[in-house]
Enzyme design. Structure first.
Site, PDB file in Angstrom:
ATOM      1  N   ASN A  46      16.145   5.591 -20.103  1.00  0.00           N
ATOM      2  CA  ASN A  46      15.799   6.775 -20.251  1.00  0.00           C
ATOM      3  C   ASN A  46      16.180   8.103 -20.403  1.00  0.00           C
ATOM      4  OD1 ASN A  46      13.043   7.989 -20.415  1.00  0.00           O
ATOM      5  ND2 ASN A  46      12.138   8.063 -18.694  1.00  0.00           N
ATOM      6  N   HIS A  81      -0.275   2.375 -11.054  1.00  0.00           N
ATOM      7  CA  HIS A  81       0.155   4.043 -10.270  1.00  0.00           C
ATOM      8  C   HIS A  81      -0.910   4.518  -9.940  1.00  0.00           C
ATOM      9  CE1 HIS A  81       3.837   4.222 -11.669  1.00  0.00           C
ATOM     10  NE2 HIS A  81       4.399   3.344 -11.325  1.00  0.00           N
ATOM     11  N   TYR A 140       6.235  14.753  -7.746  1.00  0.00           N
ATOM     12  CA  TYR A 140       7.386  12.964  -8.704  1.00  0.00           C
ATOM     13  C   TYR A 140       5.780  12.515  -8.741  1.00  0.00           C
ATOM     14  CZ  TYR A 140       8.120   8.298  -9.289  1.00  0.00           C
ATOM     15  OH  TYR A 140       8.169   7.344 -10.153  1.00  0.00           O
ATOM     16  N   GLU A 164       9.127   3.381  -1.163  1.00  0.00           N
ATOM     17  CA  GLU A 164      10.691   3.728  -2.584  1.00  0.00           C
ATOM     18  C   GLU A 164      11.273   4.460  -2.442  1.00  0.00           C
ATOM     19  OE1 GLU A 164       8.969   2.485  -6.389  1.00  0.00           O
ATOM     20  OE2 GLU A 164      10.327   3.485  -7.035  1.00  0.00           O
ATOM     21  N   GLU A 175      15.806   0.647  -8.581  1.00  0.00           N
ATOM     22  CA  GLU A 175      15.659   0.759 -10.053  1.00  0.00           C
ATOM     23  C   GLU A 175      16.857   1.735 -10.885  1.00  0.00           C
ATOM     24  OE1 GLU A 175      11.874   3.263  -9.490  1.00  0.00           O
ATOM     25  OE2 GLU A 175      13.060   5.438 -10.573  1.00  0.00           O
ATOM     26  N   ARG A 199      14.678  -3.045  -5.849  1.00  0.00           N
ATOM     27  CA  ARG A 199      13.640  -2.926  -7.559  1.00  0.00           C
ATOM     28  C   ARG A 199      15.408  -2.969  -8.821  1.00  0.00           C
ATOM     29  NH1 ARG A 199       9.730  -1.350  -8.364  1.00  0.00           N
ATOM     30  NH2 ARG A 199      10.112   0.431  -9.592  1.00  0.00           N
ATOM     31  N   HIS A 204      11.303  -2.463 -11.582  1.00  0.00           N
ATOM     32  CA  HIS A 204      10.613  -1.791 -11.725  1.00  0.00           C
ATOM     33  C   HIS A 204       9.887  -1.759 -13.385  1.00  0.00           C
ATOM     34  CE1 HIS A 204      12.599   2.600 -14.076  1.00  0.00           C
ATOM     35  NE2 HIS A 204      11.504   2.533 -13.225  1.00  0.00           N
ATOM     36  N   ASP A 260       9.287   4.142 -19.724  1.00  0.00           N
ATOM     37  CA  ASP A 260      10.233   3.593 -20.002  1.00  0.00           C
ATOM     38  C   ASP A 260      11.463   2.373 -19.974  1.00  0.00           C
ATOM     39  OD1 ASP A 260      10.666   4.148 -17.439  1.00  0.00           O
ATOM     40  OD2 ASP A 260      12.994   4.282 -17.579  1.00  0.00           O
ATOM     41  N   TRP A 265      16.815  14.047  -8.408  1.00  0.00           N
ATOM     42  CA  TRP A 265      15.015  13.784  -9.225  1.00  0.00           C
ATOM     43  C   TRP A 265      14.920  12.181  -8.544  1.00  0.00           C
ATOM     44  CZ3 TRP A 265      12.609  11.061 -12.856  1.00  0.00           C
ATOM     45  CH2 TRP A 265      11.343  10.897 -12.867  1.00  0.00           C
TER      46      TRP A 265
END
Ligand code: EZ4
Ligand code: CO
Length: 402
Positions: free
Chosen positions: A37, A122, A159, A236, A262, A283, A312, A316, A402
């Site tokens: 990504n 989600h 987020y 997570e 991830e 992950r 994950h 993406d 991030w």
């Protein structure tokens, strides 16, 4: 048997994907995902300029040898670009081998260990009420496991929470958007969300939360303790994991289960986390961690230490990774859960696939190979569009995780 050609296809049906299509003189072709990504073209160039020329004429059945040829043979080891490129080739070769055997990939891996694959969805909202409503809707659609994220008062963007009613897609701008972060407000608010989610959804639904690397180990320990009454399935990425030993602090302080990885791309990123049993779920995923050949090593190491998989599965990762992951999930003895973030309708038509969702579970289908292909002429109608993940800053301007 020989590899005759490898096409590297970059397309953007709703979002960017990098796909390797490996062709052979045996009739069968295989498809692998190399999407990274926000850095898609780096993987495409790595494949086109440095990997493809070395593979033409090689025997596609020698998956193990080709993996080491690309990993050891390059001298420069690991890293997200390299390992995504290796994964794209590796998954395509497993796809070819399973097609030649006339078997769905899970059969080649060792057969199924379970009947269906538990997935989580989600659930999100601008505030707690919206997030609870969203989670209730997901429960009605059959999901038994739901990740909860909500807006934090005083922060314009958070987020995992979409804006303007669009589906959540973090890579949303031609240059990185700038978000603001405040740890104190976050730590104050998240336990309130989970109190409401647990009382609204009842004791059966598995609840998950993604911290997205924003806390220090000690803050993560505080959050884990505050969430214990709501019995999360996992918390997570509570802190960045380059320093694996730092997770000892989190582990000692809370029984909330922990999932990490991830952003990992090799077994070395999680060796200590797994061997010291500092996490409950790993992950790392097929698409970013060197494909099935390498992910299998991570899963076997994890099994020794009571760590389970939790791949994950955000959008993406292309449908190709999703298909390969579902075969792996059906087989792997120490399976935990699979993330399911449905792709857009445009993505789904460019990548025809055999996998299905029903009643909170997914199944990979019975098609030979991993069951996912790419429609090249349709893909050509969706050219690459530059799209970046946001960056995150503290309110004084400091660049944060991030
Ligand atoms: O931010 O896949 O758990 N899922 C996530 C994702 C990641 C994106 C990054 O490319 O954290 O939403
Ligand atoms: Co995450």
């Amino acid at each position: 048997m020989k590899i005759t050609a490898i096409k590297v296809i970059v397309c953007s049906p709703g979002r960017n994907f990098v796909t390797a299509k490996v062709e052979t003189d045996a009739g069968a072709h295989g498809v692998g995902d190399g999407t990274l990504n926000g850095r898609e073209l780096a993987v495409a160039a790595y494949l086109r300029d440095h990997v493809v020329p070395c593979l033409i004429g090689r025997d596609p059945r020698r998956i193990e040898d080709i993996w080491h040829y690309l990993y050891r043979g390059a001298y420069w080891r690991r890293g997200p670009v390299t390992m995504a490129a290796i994964a794209a080739i590796d998954v395509a070769l497993w796809d070819i081998k399973a097609k030649l055997a006339g078997m769905p990939l899970y059969q080649l891996l060792g057969g199924r260990s379970r009947d269906r694959v538990l997935v989580y969805a989600h659930g999100h909202g601008a505030d707690i009420d919206e997030a609870v409503d969203d989670a209730l809707r997901l429960r009605e659609r059959g999901y038994r496991a739901i990740r909860g994220q909500c807006g934090i008062p005083g922060l314009a963007r958070t987020y995992g929470v979409p804006v303007d009613g669009k589906d959540y897609e973090p890579a949303d701008a031609p240059l990185p958007a700038e978000h603001a972060w405040n740890t104190g407000r976050y730590l104050e608010h998240v336990p309130k969300l989970f109190e409401r989610l647990r009382s609204g959804l009842g004791p059966e639904v598995a609840l998950l939360h993604d911290v997205h690397h924003r806390l220090t180990p000690n803050e993560a320990a505080q959050l884990g303790r505050a969430l214990e009454p709501f019995r999360l399935f996992w918390m997570e990425d509570p802190a960045p994991a380059e320093n694996q030993a730092a997770f000892r602090r989190i582990r000692e302080m809370t029984t909330t289960p922990i999932a990490v990885g991830e952003v990992f791309n090799s077994i070395h990123d999680c060796h200590q986390l797994i061997a010291e049993q500092l996490i409950d779920y790993v992950r790392a995923n097929i698409g970013h961690s060197g494909g099935i050949t390498h992910m299998r090593r991570i899963a076997h190491l994890a099994e020794l230490h009571h760590v389970r998989t939790g791949f994950h599965g955000a959008t993406d990762l292309s449908p190709v990774t999703m298909g390969a992951a579902l075969h792996f999930d059906l087989w792997v003895p120490n399976f935990g859960i699979q993330e399911h973030m449905p792709h857009s309708a445009e993505t789904d038509v460019v990548f025809p696939h055999a996998y299905r969702f029903a009643d909170g579970y997914m199944t990979p289908g019975e098609a030979p190979g991993h069951g996912v292909d790419i429609d090249e002429s349709l893909a050509a109608k969706f050219p690459y569009r530059r799209a970046y993940l946001p960056v995150n800053r503290l309110e004084d301007g400091t660049l944060w995780h991030w």
